[in-house]
Design a protein around this motif. Structure first.
Motif, PDB file in Angstrom:
ATOM      1  N   LYS A  81     -60.699  46.884 -44.245  1.00 64.49           N
ATOM      2  CA  LYS A  81     -61.308  46.099 -43.167  1.00 64.49           C
ATOM      3  C   LYS A  81     -60.396  44.914 -42.847  1.00 64.49           C
ATOM      4  O   LYS A  81     -60.682  43.772 -43.194  1.00 64.49           O
ATOM      5  N   PRO A  82     -59.282  45.194 -42.180  1.00 60.03           N
ATOM      6  CA  PRO A  82     -58.312  44.128 -41.914  1.00 60.03           C
ATOM      7  C   PRO A  82     -58.861  43.061 -40.971  1.00 60.03           C
ATOM      8  O   PRO A  82     -59.713  43.337 -40.126  1.00 60.03           O
ATOM      9  N   LEU A 114     -45.083  47.848 -37.794  1.00 56.26           N
ATOM     10  CA  LEU A 114     -46.212  47.330 -37.011  1.00 56.26           C
ATOM     11  C   LEU A 114     -47.549  47.756 -37.591  1.00 56.26           C
ATOM     12  O   LEU A 114     -48.470  46.943 -37.736  1.00 56.26           O
ATOM     13  N   THR A 115     -47.671  49.027 -37.941  1.00 55.98           N
ATOM     14  CA  THR A 115     -48.952  49.500 -38.480  1.00 55.98           C
ATOM     15  C   THR A 115     -49.218  48.892 -39.858  1.00 55.98           C
ATOM     16  O   THR A 115     -50.364  48.581 -40.186  1.00 55.98           O
ATOM     17  N   ALA A 116     -48.162  48.705 -40.653  1.00 53.20           N
ATOM     18  CA  ALA A 116     -48.333  48.076 -41.962  1.00 53.20           C
ATOM     19  C   ALA A 116     -48.740  46.611 -41.812  1.00 53.20           C
ATOM     20  O   ALA A 116     -49.532  46.095 -42.616  1.00 53.20           O
ATOM     21  N   ALA A 117     -48.217  45.950 -40.781  1.00 53.51           N
ATOM     22  CA  ALA A 117     -48.599  44.548 -40.553  1.00 53.51           C
ATOM     23  C   ALA A 117     -50.100  44.445 -40.328  1.00 53.51           C
ATOM     24  O   ALA A 117     -50.754  43.510 -40.799  1.00 53.51           O
ATOM     25  N   CYS A 118     -50.659  45.427 -39.616  1.00 49.33           N
ATOM     26  CA  CYS A 118     -52.098  45.440 -39.358  1.00 49.33           C
ATOM     27  C   CYS A 118     -52.891  45.823 -40.601  1.00 49.33           C
ATOM     28  O   CYS A 118     -53.815  45.116 -40.998  1.00 49.33           O
ATOM     29  N   LYS A 123     -51.962  40.825 -40.403  1.00 51.11           N
ATOM     30  CA  LYS A 123     -51.334  40.185 -39.252  1.00 51.11           C
ATOM     31  C   LYS A 123     -51.875  40.797 -37.966  1.00 51.11           C
ATOM     32  O   LYS A 123     -52.242  41.971 -37.934  1.00 51.11           O
ATOM     33  N   ASP A 124     -51.876  39.989 -36.913  1.00 50.90           N
ATOM     34  CA  ASP A 124     -52.346  40.442 -35.608  1.00 50.90           C
ATOM     35  C   ASP A 124     -51.165  40.994 -34.830  1.00 50.90           C
ATOM     36  O   ASP A 124     -50.309  40.234 -34.354  1.00 50.90           O
ATOM     37  N   ILE A 125     -51.120  42.319 -34.682  1.00 48.34           N
ATOM     38  CA  ILE A 125     -49.963  42.937 -34.031  1.00 48.34           C
ATOM     39  C   ILE A 125     -50.003  42.819 -32.508  1.00 48.34           C
ATOM     40  O   ILE A 125     -49.146  43.377 -31.829  1.00 48.34           O
ATOM     41  N   ALA A 126     -50.957  42.053 -31.988  1.00 52.00           N
ATOM     42  CA  ALA A 126     -50.939  41.723 -30.559  1.00 52.00           C
ATOM     43  C   ALA A 126     -50.143  40.448 -30.306  1.00 52.00           C
ATOM     44  O   ALA A 126     -49.900  40.090 -29.149  1.00 52.00           O
ATOM     45  N   GLN A 127     -49.739  39.757 -31.369  1.00 49.45           N
ATOM     46  CA  GLN A 127     -49.043  38.477 -31.243  1.00 49.45           C
ATOM     47  C   GLN A 127     -47.525  38.674 -31.178  1.00 49.45           C
ATOM     48  O   GLN A 127     -46.952  39.457 -31.940  1.00 49.45           O
TER      49      GLN A 127
END
Length: 199
Positions: A81-82, A114-118, A123-127
């Motif tokens: 639950k990120p 990117l997917t790992a950041a989420c 992390k918010d990969i929209a930023q």
């Protein structure tokens, strides 16, 4: 030479759990890959799927259990639950489209980053700063995060149309140049077997 069109979503946990196995399989068989990020919620709505939040509790609970098992089997950490999910997948998708057009870096590493950041990095990969860091880590110019936005938007929309028209309905989804379709990171072994001539 075999070719794979790879439809995926940057906010998909199962895209994250693909890791870089697709690239390893493609390299093994001398196959090329075209990366096609899609709006997964749009794909669900167009093909009879249901967003996770709207699914029956039984399905939601199973999804979390299955995600935990799949991540463990893949040897990847995961936060079920990120903090920044769901987030807007468009900016990261546009950056992937720009990176593929520009070349010079590692696409598999970019998508996994990117997917790992989420799913593991909270992390918010929209930023922009998160996207820039992922671009840099994968060998791309970080300024791609804010270049070609109009083209990115057009391609992102056309990817969704193509996915629907070619039979995709989830992510990750792999379609070969012979129209063999494989859904889910747990079907990568099947894709490998197919490219080997065993399926």
């Amino acid at each position: 030479m075999a070719h794979i069109d790879y439809f995926f979503a940057t906010i998909s946990p199962f895209t994250y759990m693909t890791g870089t196995r697709l690239e390893e399989i493609a390299a093994k068989h001398g196959a090329t890959v075209t990366y096609k990020p899609v709006d997964i919620m749009g794909l669900f709505s167009r093909t009879g799927g249901t967003p996770p939040k709207d699914r029956h509790p039984n399905r939601q609970e199973y999804r979390l259990q299955d995600m935990a098992r799949r991540a463990k089997l893949a040897g990847l950490p995961i936060n079920l639950k990120p903090a920044f999910w769901p987030t807007n997948p468009a900016p990261s998708s546009y950056a992937i489209i720009a990176a593929q057009n520009a070349g010079g870096g590692d696409m598999g590493k970019l998508i996994h980053g990117l997917t790992a950041a989420c799913w593991a990095g909270e992390k918010d990969i929209a930023q922009d700063d998160v996207i820039r860091d992922c671009l840099s880590a994968a060998g791309f110019d970080p300024s791609l995060a804010d270049s070609g936005l109009l083209q990115g938007a057009d391609t992102y929309a056309s990817n969704l149309e193509e996915a629907v028209n070619r039979g995709a309905f989830g992510a990750p989804f792999y379609i070969t140049d012979t129209d063999q379709r494989f859904w889910g990171q747990d079907r990568l072994d099947d894709l490998d077997a197919y490219l080997s001539g065993r399926l």
